[in-house]
Design an enzyme around this catalytic site. Sequence first.
Site, mmCIF file in Angstrom:
data_model
loop_
_atom_site.group_PDB
_atom_site.id
_atom_site.type_symbol
_atom_site.label_atom_id
_atom_site.label_comp_id
_atom_site.label_asym_id
_atom_site.label_seq_id
_atom_site.Cartn_x
_atom_site.Cartn_y
_atom_site.Cartn_z
ATOM 1 N N ASP A 9 0.864 -1.191 0.000
ATOM 2 C CA ASP A 9 0.000 0.000 0.000
ATOM 3 C C ASP A 9 0.895 1.234 0.000
ATOM 4 O OD1 ASP A 9 -2.528 1.416 0.119
ATOM 5 O OD2 ASP A 9 -2.024 1.927 2.171
ATOM 6 N N SER A 10 0.298 2.362 -0.393
ATOM 7 C CA SER A 10 1.034 3.622 -0.338
ATOM 8 C C SER A 10 1.410 3.956 1.106
ATOM 9 C CB SER A 10 0.177 4.741 -0.914
ATOM 10 O OG SER A 10 -1.045 4.808 -0.201
ATOM 11 N N CYS A 72 -4.097 -1.417 -2.461
ATOM 12 C CA CYS A 72 -4.238 0.030 -2.602
ATOM 13 C C CYS A 72 -5.047 0.264 -3.880
ATOM 14 C CB CYS A 72 -2.851 0.656 -2.741
ATOM 15 S SG CYS A 72 -2.860 2.420 -3.094
ATOM 16 N N ASN A 73 -6.182 0.919 -3.729
ATOM 17 C CA ASN A 73 -7.036 1.144 -4.901
ATOM 18 C C ASN A 73 -6.380 2.056 -5.915
ATOM 19 O OD1 ASN A 73 -9.968 0.018 -4.413
ATOM 20 N ND2 ASN A 73 -9.112 0.635 -2.453
ATOM 21 N N GLU A 157 -4.043 9.310 7.787
ATOM 22 C CA GLU A 157 -2.590 9.090 7.906
ATOM 23 C C GLU A 157 -2.008 9.921 9.047
ATOM 24 O OE1 GLU A 157 0.056 7.607 5.541
ATOM 25 O OE2 GLU A 157 -1.534 6.214 5.030
ATOM 26 N N CYS A 191 -11.275 2.493 -0.761
ATOM 27 C CA CYS A 191 -9.940 2.915 -0.349
ATOM 28 C C CYS A 191 -9.650 2.148 0.930
ATOM 29 C CB CYS A 191 -9.899 4.417 -0.087
ATOM 30 S SG CYS A 191 -8.343 4.949 0.684
ATOM 31 N N THR A 192 -8.474 1.537 0.968
ATOM 32 C CA THR A 192 -8.194 0.635 2.087
ATOM 33 C C THR A 192 -7.941 1.376 3.401
ATOM 34 O OG1 THR A 192 -5.894 0.513 1.315
ATOM 35 C CG2 THR A 192 -7.389 -1.234 0.623
ATOM 36 N N HIS A 193 -7.876 2.689 3.346
ATOM 37 C CA HIS A 193 -7.780 3.464 4.600
ATOM 38 C C HIS A 193 -9.144 3.629 5.283
ATOM 39 C CE1 HIS A 193 -3.878 4.674 3.058
ATOM 40 N NE2 HIS A 193 -3.631 5.358 4.163
#
Length: 272
Positions: A9-10, A72-73, A157, A191-193
């Site tokens: 992921d980012s 990560c999309n 984040e 979005c994986t967040h």
Amino acid sequence: MHQPIGVFDSGYGGLTVLKEIRQRLPLYDFVYLGDNARAPYGTRSYETVYQYTRQCVRWFFANGCSLVILACNTASAKALRTIQQRELEQEYPGKRVLGVIRPTTEMVGNYSLTRHVGILATPGTVQSGSYPIEISKFFPDVKVFQEACPMWVPLIENNEHNSPGADYFISQCVERLLEKSPLIDTILLACTHYPLLMHKLQKLLPASVTLLPQGSIVAESLCNYLGRHPEIAANCSKNGSVRFYTTDSALTFNQQGSLFYGSEVSSAHVEL
Ligand code: DGL
């Protein structure tokens, strides 16, 4: 030989996916890389997301991974196809890189009765059009409505998503999405967040709307994939281990990462 499955992921978001994957595949070894030094990816150009993702995928390959999941999309939308076509076919024919968009779009239409589905995602994922395009292949009768949430990943984040200031940006995007169609009965957190916002979002939405995080869907899809490809499953080592790496500070990653992973995270810094 140590041949873990790579999860990328980012930043931290992919940890929400890894958590679900490990629950279903506890015997497999995993290595996680968060490109925190260059996150977020969501507002970057195609070329930049491709170059960053490509570099990270090569790092996984150099570290023994034959199978890498782009959890990560943004990377799945903007880099996956090019990586599959350019890198894998030409340079790494035995390696596999999978994304999170295909498994999610295969499933999402099964949840909607009204056939009006909402997508909440980063600006990059929305602009790519990947969700409407892919969903129309599996569910041509489903109408897709998207809303880009540029502030959500930076807020998460920076661990500011529970602050009163964050509420404004969170409710604004939800309201904008629902204004696009009052018939939306299923919203995908693309979005994986975003699973970290589950509780807040549930409070903002009518009880009739199903909110879908991706982690469990992607994990289920990976289990099926390994079942269908025993030759790939056989190439993955199985000691139940997990290692975490970040391109930024390991100390910060450990503190923040545990919020996403749900248990302690002990990472090491890596230079790409
Ligand atoms: N978790 C990433 C995603 O699913 C966030 C992308 C970003 O870095 O903006 O899209």
